[in-house]
Design an enzyme around this catalytic site. Structure first.
Site, PDB file in Angstrom:
ATOM      1  N   TYR A 145       0.839  -1.216   0.000  1.00 56.80           N
ATOM      2  CA  TYR A 145       0.000   0.000   0.000  1.00 56.80           C
ATOM      3  C   TYR A 145       0.864   1.252   0.000  1.00 56.80           C
ATOM      4  O   TYR A 145       0.669   2.164  -0.817  1.00 56.80           O
ATOM      5  CB  TYR A 145      -0.893  -0.027   1.243  1.00 56.80           C
ATOM      6  CG  TYR A 145      -1.605   1.267   1.555  1.00 56.80           C
ATOM      7  CD1 TYR A 145      -2.788   1.605   0.903  1.00 56.80           C
ATOM      8  CD2 TYR A 145      -1.107   2.148   2.520  1.00 56.80           C
ATOM      9  CE1 TYR A 145      -3.452   2.793   1.194  1.00 56.80           C
ATOM     10  CE2 TYR A 145      -1.760   3.331   2.819  1.00 56.80           C
ATOM     11  CZ  TYR A 145      -2.929   3.647   2.161  1.00 56.80           C
ATOM     12  OH  TYR A 145      -3.581   4.824   2.450  1.00 56.80           O
ATOM     13  N   ASP A 278       2.901  -5.466  15.562  1.00 58.77           N
ATOM     14  CA  ASP A 278       2.957  -4.107  16.117  1.00 58.77           C
ATOM     15  C   ASP A 278       3.048  -3.075  14.995  1.00 58.77           C
ATOM     16  O   ASP A 278       2.637  -1.936  15.145  1.00 58.77           O
ATOM     17  CB  ASP A 278       4.216  -3.946  16.989  1.00 58.77           C
ATOM     18  CG  ASP A 278       3.954  -4.301  18.447  1.00 58.77           C
ATOM     19  OD1 ASP A 278       2.785  -4.252  18.875  1.00 58.77           O
ATOM     20  OD2 ASP A 278       4.929  -4.627  19.149  1.00 58.77           O
TER      21      ASP A 278
HETATM   22  N1  NDP Z   1      -7.856   5.924   6.549  1.00 59.13           N
HETATM   23  C1  NDP Z   1      -6.661   6.417   6.909  1.00 59.13           C
HETATM   24  O1  NDP Z   1      -6.237   6.344   8.085  1.00 59.13           O
HETATM   25  C2  NDP Z   1      -5.804   7.100   5.881  1.00 59.13           C
HETATM   26  C3  NDP Z   1      -6.201   7.257   4.556  1.00 59.13           C
HETATM   27  N2  NDP Z   1      -5.400   7.922   3.654  1.00 59.13           N
HETATM   28  C4  NDP Z   1      -5.827   8.134   2.265  1.00 59.13           C
HETATM   29  O2  NDP Z   1      -7.009   8.940   2.307  1.00 59.13           O
HETATM   30  C5  NDP Z   1      -7.846   8.617   1.206  1.00 59.13           C
HETATM   31  C6  NDP Z   1      -9.228   8.269   1.697  1.00 59.13           C
HETATM   32  O3  NDP Z   1      -9.141   7.095   2.502  1.00 59.13           O
HETATM   33  P1  NDP Z   1     -10.413   6.531   3.272  1.00 59.13           P
HETATM   34  O4  NDP Z   1     -11.509   7.528   3.188  1.00 59.13           O
HETATM   35  O5  NDP Z   1      -9.946   6.027   4.570  1.00 59.13           O
HETATM   36  O6  NDP Z   1     -10.799   5.264   2.368  1.00 59.13           O
HETATM   37  P2  NDP Z   1     -12.124   4.379   2.413  1.00 59.13           P
HETATM   38  O7  NDP Z   1     -11.692   2.964   2.271  1.00 59.13           O
HETATM   39  O8  NDP Z   1     -12.992   4.741   3.538  1.00 59.13           O
HETATM   40  O9  NDP Z   1     -12.904   4.825   1.091  1.00 59.13           O
HETATM   41  C7  NDP Z   1     -12.416   4.476  -0.161  1.00 59.13           C
HETATM   42  C8  NDP Z   1     -13.212   5.201  -1.226  1.00 59.13           C
HETATM   43  O10 NDP Z   1     -12.618   4.912  -2.497  1.00 59.13           O
HETATM   44  C9  NDP Z   1     -13.608   4.408  -3.368  1.00 59.13           C
HETATM   45  N3  NDP Z   1     -13.010   3.433  -4.265  1.00 59.13           N
HETATM   46  C10 NDP Z   1     -12.351   2.293  -3.912  1.00 59.13           C
HETATM   47  N4  NDP Z   1     -11.962   1.618  -5.005  1.00 59.13           N
HETATM   48  C11 NDP Z   1     -12.396   2.349  -6.075  1.00 59.13           C
HETATM   49  C12 NDP Z   1     -12.332   2.175  -7.478  1.00 59.13           C
HETATM   50  N5  NDP Z   1     -11.737   1.096  -8.021  1.00 59.13           N
HETATM   51  N6  NDP Z   1     -12.881   3.111  -8.275  1.00 59.13           N
HETATM   52  C13 NDP Z   1     -13.490   4.205  -7.740  1.00 59.13           C
HETATM   53  N7  NDP Z   1     -13.596   4.432  -6.427  1.00 59.13           N
HETATM   54  C14 NDP Z   1     -13.051   3.508  -5.601  1.00 59.13           C
HETATM   55  C15 NDP Z   1     -14.672   3.782  -2.477  1.00 59.13           C
HETATM   56  O11 NDP Z   1     -15.918   3.740  -3.172  1.00 59.13           O
HETATM   57  P3  NDP Z   1     -17.099   2.720  -2.703  1.00 59.13           P
HETATM   58  O12 NDP Z   1     -17.741   3.354  -1.499  1.00 59.13           O
HETATM   59  O13 NDP Z   1     -18.025   2.684  -3.860  1.00 59.13           O
HETATM   60  O14 NDP Z   1     -16.438   1.420  -2.410  1.00 59.13           O
HETATM   61  C16 NDP Z   1     -14.677   4.764  -1.313  1.00 59.13           C
HETATM   62  O15 NDP Z   1     -15.472   5.895  -1.633  1.00 59.13           O
HETATM   63  C17 NDP Z   1      -7.149   7.481   0.460  1.00 59.13           C
HETATM   64  O16 NDP Z   1      -6.450   8.029  -0.618  1.00 59.13           O
HETATM   65  C18 NDP Z   1      -6.201   6.896   1.483  1.00 59.13           C
HETATM   66  O17 NDP Z   1      -5.102   6.295   0.848  1.00 59.13           O
HETATM   67  C19 NDP Z   1      -4.225   8.474   4.060  1.00 59.13           C
HETATM   68  C20 NDP Z   1      -3.792   8.348   5.347  1.00 59.13           C
HETATM   69  C21 NDP Z   1      -4.524   7.643   6.361  1.00 59.13           C
HETATM   70  C1  F7E Z   2      -2.861   4.442   8.518  1.00 61.71           C
HETATM   71  C2  F7E Z   2      -1.959   3.231   8.389  1.00 61.71           C
HETATM   72  O1  F7E Z   2      -2.518   2.101   9.058  1.00 61.71           O
HETATM   73  C3  F7E Z   2      -1.757   0.915   9.098  1.00 61.71           C
HETATM   74  O2  F7E Z   2      -0.671   1.102   9.902  1.00 61.71           O
HETATM   75  P1  F7E Z   2      -0.732   1.289  11.457  1.00 61.71           P
HETATM   76  O3  F7E Z   2      -0.237   2.646  11.770  1.00 61.71           O
HETATM   77  O4  F7E Z   2      -0.009   0.175  12.103  1.00 61.71           O
HETATM   78  O5  F7E Z   2      -2.293   1.307  11.819  1.00 61.71           O
HETATM   79  P2  F7E Z   2      -3.336   0.351  12.532  1.00 61.71           P
HETATM   80  O6  F7E Z   2      -4.442   1.247  12.896  1.00 61.71           O
HETATM   81  O7  F7E Z   2      -3.695  -0.839  11.745  1.00 61.71           O
HETATM   82  O8  F7E Z   2      -2.565  -0.168  13.846  1.00 61.71           O
HETATM   83  C4  F7E Z   2      -1.990   0.717  14.772  1.00 61.71           C
HETATM   84  C5  F7E Z   2      -1.426  -0.049  15.957  1.00 61.71           C
HETATM   85  O9  F7E Z   2      -2.536  -0.535  16.721  1.00 61.71           O
HETATM   86  C6  F7E Z   2      -2.326  -1.905  17.058  1.00 61.71           C
HETATM   87  N1  F7E Z   2      -3.609  -2.572  17.250  1.00 61.71           N
HETATM   88  C7  F7E Z   2      -4.058  -3.066  18.440  1.00 61.71           C
HETATM   89  N2  F7E Z   2      -5.215  -3.680  18.269  1.00 61.71           N
HETATM   90  C8  F7E Z   2      -5.548  -3.523  16.941  1.00 61.71           C
HETATM   91  C9  F7E Z   2      -6.653  -3.961  16.192  1.00 61.71           C
HETATM   92  O10 F7E Z   2      -7.589  -4.623  16.673  1.00 61.71           O
HETATM   93  N3  F7E Z   2      -6.652  -3.621  14.871  1.00 61.71           N
HETATM   94  C10 F7E Z   2      -5.644  -2.901  14.278  1.00 61.71           C
HETATM   95  N4  F7E Z   2      -5.723  -2.578  12.955  1.00 61.71           N
HETATM   96  N5  F7E Z   2      -4.552  -2.512  14.994  1.00 61.71           N
HETATM   97  C11 F7E Z   2      -4.522  -2.819  16.298  1.00 61.71           C
HETATM   98  C12 F7E Z   2      -1.516  -2.436  15.899  1.00 61.71           C
HETATM   99  O11 F7E Z   2      -0.827  -3.601  16.283  1.00 61.71           O
HETATM  100  C13 F7E Z   2      -0.585  -1.258  15.624  1.00 61.71           C
HETATM  101  O12 F7E Z   2       0.528  -1.317  16.473  1.00 61.71           O
HETATM  102  C14 F7E Z   2      -1.225   0.460   7.798  1.00 61.71           C
HETATM  103  O13 F7E Z   2      -2.112  -0.443   7.268  1.00 61.71           O
HETATM  104  C15 F7E Z   2      -0.872   1.571   6.854  1.00 61.71           C
HETATM  105  O14 F7E Z   2      -0.965   1.113   5.550  1.00 61.71           O
HETATM  106  C16 F7E Z   2      -1.760   2.794   6.999  1.00 61.71           C
HETATM  107  O15 F7E Z   2      -2.371   3.302   6.093  1.00 61.71           O
END
Ligand code: NDP
Ligand code: F7E
Length: 325
Positions: A145, A278
């Site tokens: 990713y 982790d």
């Molecule tokens: N969540 C996080 O903690 C973080 C997220 N980001 C980035 O922020 C952005 C938003 O993430 P987030 O809101 O969490 O993601 P979500 O998984 O909640 O939402 C993903 C969105 O993308 C759409 N989507 C997925 N696949 C396709 C496709 N093939 N064609 C068109 N649309 C598609 C989905 O549509 P549908 O509802 O129809 O499936 C949905 O609206 C992303 O770019 C992510 O990489 C960055 C840092 C942290």
């Molecule tokens: C935003 C970022 O998110 C991911 O990275 P990450 O920072 O590790 O985020 P996380 O929310 O999954 O975990 C944070 C921490 O929390 C602990 N932890 C405990 N218990 C649960 C648990 O139940 N679920 C999850 N997911 N984590 C858990 C887990 O072991 C870790 O130490 C990447 O996929 C990366 O690609 C990315 O986009």
């Protein structure tokens, strides 16, 4: 001056991909308020599958736009990333490359592209500033990713040079908030813990099992704060130099678990399953660039968690308001 500003903002037409996702649901109401509903087109995968080059072209043909906020991505927590690294790599590579390619050729005014904080090198030293981006390979569990999303920086610079595309790369920290994904096999840590406590209380379970050692530290940022910065970047920032968008605060996972337990009044014990990953031990972001632009992410973890828990509890029984469970 104020009138001129308002007219300038209202004139833009903004298309948001991924608008049905977590960040998208925070962002769209902000954009609609600022630019007018008629000037915001909110899309999901049901409108266009943006992994298909023909549908990407179709989206640009159908949707006239000045600004594209490209949120569509395949996103998930550490468990999902570890299980499906090839899917995360492949889908996000396509979702990045195809949209930049078409946007460059169409000469839109601006493209906003969020990347993950996990795209920084695994060995990055916290607080991680933007200069550390290329100093090494990302954390192994989510490298598929992270590396795919990181190509957004390369794309931003390349399409600016060759096509003059004005694109902006934002790097949110570990986002949490309402509308997050609460599915067990996909979720990040905050929704995972909220759901686990809630179901343990419903089932009368005396303990919950969390992942890892509880020792990693993360910089949690409320998704509403991240969304609130985006209009500023649409209006004011014209560079491919990425910007960290986070709170800059440090929360050990063990403290997060205790904080949510207290807020949810869960009476049982917390056990830690150290066979689960982790991930990166310390991932805290330097937000000097963000604050130098006059921006910040001010919602406290306590307040943001309260909103998230309330939303989750209110929607759990009927999976209402689009709760992904
Ligand atoms: N969540 C996080 O903690 C973080 C997220 N980001 C980035 O922020 C952005 C938003 O993430 P987030 O809101 O969490 O993601 P979500 O998984 O909640 O939402 C993903 C969105 O993308 C759409 N989507 C997925 N696949 C396709 C496709 N093939 N064609 C068109 N649309 C598609 C989905 O549509 P549908 O509802 O129809 O499936 C949905 O609206 C992303 O770019 C992510 O990489 C960055 C840092 C942290
Ligand atoms: C935003 C970022 O998110 C991911 O990275 P990450 O920072 O590790 O985020 P996380 O929310 O999954 O975990 C944070 C921490 O929390 C602990 N932890 C405990 N218990 C649960 C648990 O139940 N679920 C999850 N997911 N984590 C858990 C887990 O072991 C870790 O130490 C990447 O996929 C990366 O690609 C990315 O986009």
């Amino acid at each position: 001056m104020q009138i001129v500003e308002e007219i300038k903002m209202k004139k833009k037409h903004i298309v948001v991909t991924g608008s049905t996702g977590f960040l998208g649901r925070h962002l769209v109401p902000i954009l609609e308020k600022q630019y007018g509903r008629e000037n915001v087109t909110a899309l999901s995968s049901k409108d266009y599958d943006l992994m298909d080059p023909i549908q990407v072209k179709q989206m640009f043909n159908d949707c006239p736009m000045d600004v594209l906020v490209h949120l569509a991505a395949y996103s998930g927590g550490i468990g999902a990333n570890r299980k499906y690294p090839a899917d995360f790599y492949y889908r996000n590579t396509l979702l990045t490359a195809l949209v930049f390619e078409e946007a460059g050729k169409r000469k839109i005014t601006k493209l906003i592209y969020p990347m993950g904080g996990c795209s920084y090198p695994a060995k990055a030293i916290s607080p991680i500033d933007e200069e550390q981006m290329w100093l090494g390979y990302p954390q192994e569990e989510s490298a598929g990713y992270s590396a795919a999303k990181k190509m957004g920086i390369v794309a931003s610079r390349s399409y600016r040079t060759q096509y003059g595309l004005n694109s902006v790369v934002l790097i949110p920290g570990n986002m949490y908030g309402e509308y997050d994904n609460f599915r067990n096999d996909e979720s990040h840590v905050v929704p995972a813990m909220i759901r686990r406590y809630f179901e343990a209380m419903r089932g009368g379970a005396p303990e919950v099992i969390m992942w890892g050692t509880g020792n990693p530290q993360r910089d949690f940022v409320y998704a509403g704060d991240v969304a609130a910065t985006i209009p500023w970047f649409i209006e004011n920032y014209d560079s491919s130099e990425p910007v960290n968008i986070s709170s800059g605060t440090t929360t050990p996972i063990r403290v997060l678990a205790e904080t949510i337990k207290k807020q949810m009044n869960y009476p049982g014990d917390i056990l830690w399953d150290t066979s689960k990953p982790d991930g990166q031990m310390i991932k805290i972001f330097d937000v000097k660039r963000l604050t130098s632009l006059g921006l910040n992410c001010p919602t406290t973890l306590e307040e943001g968690l309260k909103r998230t828990i309330n939303w989750f509890v209110a929607n759990y029984d009927n999976a209402s308001d689009g709760l992904r469970i």
